[in-house]
Design an enzyme around this catalytic site. Structure first.
Site, PDB file in Angstrom:
ATOM      1  N   GLY A  12       0.799  -0.856   0.059  1.00  0.00           N
ATOM      2  CA  GLY A  12       0.420   0.299  -0.033  1.00  0.00           C
ATOM      3  C   GLY A  12       0.789   1.215  -0.084  1.00  0.00           C
ATOM      4  N   ASN A  14       1.462   3.161  -2.729  1.00  0.00           N
ATOM      5  CA  ASN A  14       0.689   3.989  -3.384  1.00  0.00           C
ATOM      6  C   ASN A  14      -0.608   4.455  -2.816  1.00  0.00           C
ATOM      7  OD1 ASN A  14       1.748   4.145  -6.767  1.00  0.00           O
ATOM      8  ND2 ASN A  14       1.639   2.016  -6.259  1.00  0.00           N
ATOM      9  N   MET A  90      -4.225  -7.141  -6.719  1.00  0.00           N
ATOM     10  CA  MET A  90      -3.246  -7.498  -7.681  1.00  0.00           C
ATOM     11  C   MET A  90      -4.151  -8.292  -8.886  1.00  0.00           C
ATOM     12  SD  MET A  90      -0.950  -7.052  -7.814  1.00  0.00           S
ATOM     13  CE  MET A  90       1.263  -6.819  -8.096  1.00  0.00           C
ATOM     14  N   ASN A 107      -5.851   2.530 -12.698  1.00  0.00           N
ATOM     15  CA  ASN A 107      -4.931   1.566 -12.524  1.00  0.00           C
ATOM     16  C   ASN A 107      -3.270   1.741 -12.217  1.00  0.00           C
ATOM     17  OD1 ASN A 107      -3.915  -1.072 -11.132  1.00  0.00           O
ATOM     18  ND2 ASN A 107      -3.348  -1.774 -13.484  1.00  0.00           N
ATOM     19  N   HIS A 109       0.588   1.099 -13.256  1.00  0.00           N
ATOM     20  CA  HIS A 109       0.944  -0.456 -13.443  1.00  0.00           C
ATOM     21  C   HIS A 109       2.813  -0.639 -13.796  1.00  0.00           C
ATOM     22  CE1 HIS A 109       2.109  -4.164 -15.474  1.00  0.00           C
ATOM     23  NE2 HIS A 109       2.791  -3.670 -16.394  1.00  0.00           N
TER      24      HIS A 109
HETATM   25  C1  GAR Z   1       3.333  -1.469  -7.439  1.00  0.00           C
HETATM   26  O1  GAR Z   1       4.596  -1.204  -8.056  1.00  0.00           O
HETATM   27  C2  GAR Z   1       2.269  -1.530  -8.421  1.00  0.00           C
HETATM   28  O2  GAR Z   1       2.517  -0.527  -9.509  1.00  0.00           O
HETATM   29  C3  GAR Z   1       2.160  -2.367  -9.004  1.00  0.00           C
HETATM   30  O3  GAR Z   1       2.606  -3.791  -7.228  1.00  0.00           O
HETATM   31  C4  GAR Z   1       2.744  -2.387  -6.501  1.00  0.00           C
HETATM   32  C5  GAR Z   1       1.905  -1.769  -5.342  1.00  0.00           C
HETATM   33  O4  GAR Z   1       2.829  -1.780  -4.309  1.00  0.00           O
HETATM   34  N1  GAR Z   1       1.056  -3.293  -9.329  1.00  0.00           N
HETATM   35  C6  GAR Z   1       0.917  -3.915  -9.878  1.00  0.00           C
HETATM   36  O5  GAR Z   1       1.511  -5.072 -10.066  1.00  0.00           O
HETATM   37  C7  GAR Z   1      -0.664  -4.371 -10.924  1.00  0.00           C
HETATM   38  N2  GAR Z   1      -0.390  -5.030 -11.876  1.00  0.00           N
HETATM   39  P1  GAR Z   1       2.117  -1.041  -3.451  1.00  0.00           P
HETATM   40  O6  GAR Z   1       1.144  -1.754  -3.140  1.00  0.00           O
HETATM   41  O7  GAR Z   1       3.250  -0.299  -2.415  1.00  0.00           O
HETATM   42  O8  GAR Z   1       1.233   0.548  -3.410  1.00  0.00           O
END
Ligand code: GAR
Length: 215
Positions: A12, A14, A90, A107, A109
């Site tokens: 989390g 982001n 995910m 989203n 990515h």
């Molecule tokens: C982030 O790097 C995001 O871009 C990626 O997962 C991570 C989550 O980090 N998302 C994907 O790969 C979606 N397919 P976070 O939980 O620290 O925000």
């Protein structure tokens, strides 16, 4: 004030960047609810710390994937959420949620789409040997990471990069462009024509995010 619903599966960071942007006054929005598919997600701790309501919703508690996303849509509508944020969620979101929020789901990515969609975008970039990668904020459609692109940021890929080192470099950009994309939406500056997103009153500064100085 724009009401957000955040879906997250893990750490989390982001989600935290969005919370921080709201608390600093950069983003005129409020997180109405965090929904997670993982009872151990660290995102829950972040929600608790900031007084944000949270729900754990598991696919296995629903008869089908469609029913799961229908239930999520209902929870979001109940809280009058206007924009849905996938912050490290995910799973591939299904039609009932997309239909409830057309061009209202964003989203993030960790690659420059349309390169390296799906899981492990950073690992795919390292293994492919690209010299530039980055991150993309896009609206969600029914494909996997195929929706209209809102903002991208680029970072270099060095010869000695690992999945971890590249992920860290990309993540720093994610934390900048995600709040920015939400801000553009909150200000009513985004419009979608076909698969092209236009930013109203696009200023030179806005390209900072699509063409940042390489670190
Ligand atoms: C982030 O790097 C995001 O871009 C990626 O997962 C991570 C989550 O980090 N998302 C994907 O790969 C979606 N397919 P976070 O939980 O620290 O925000």
């Amino acid at each position: 004030m724009l009401k957000l619903g955040v879906l997250a599966s893990g750490r989390g960071s982001n989600f935290q960047a969005i919370i921080d942007s709201i608390e600093s006054g950069y983003l005129d929005a409020e997180v109405a609810v965090l929904i997670t598919d993982n009872p151990d997600a660290y995102a829950i701790k972040r929600a608790e710390k900031h007084g944000i309501p949270h729900l754990v919703m598991l696919p296995k508690e629903h008869p089908s994937k469609d029913a799961y996303y229908e239930a999520i849509a209902q929870e979001l509508k109940k809280r009058e959420v206007e924009l849905v944020i996938l912050a490290g969620f995910m799973r591939v979101v299904k039609k009932p949620l997309i239909d409830a929020y057309p061009m209202r789901i964003m989203n993030i990515h960790p690659a420059l789409l349309p390169s390296f969609p799906g899981l492990h975008g950073q690992r795919q970039a390292v293994e492919y040997g690209v010299k530039v990668s980055g991150c993309t904020v896009h609206f969600v459609d029914e494909g996997v990471d195929t929706g209209p692109i809102i903002i991208q940021a680029a970072v270099p890929v060095y010869d000695d990069d690992t999945e971890e080192s590249l992920s860290e470099r990309i993540l720093r950009q994610e934390h900048r462009i995600f709040p920015y994309a939400i801000k553009l939406f909150a200000e009513g500056r985004l419009s979608v024509e076909g698969r092209v997103v236009r930013i109203e009153g696009h200023k030179k500064e806005d390209f900072f995010f699509t063409n940042p100085p390489l670190e």
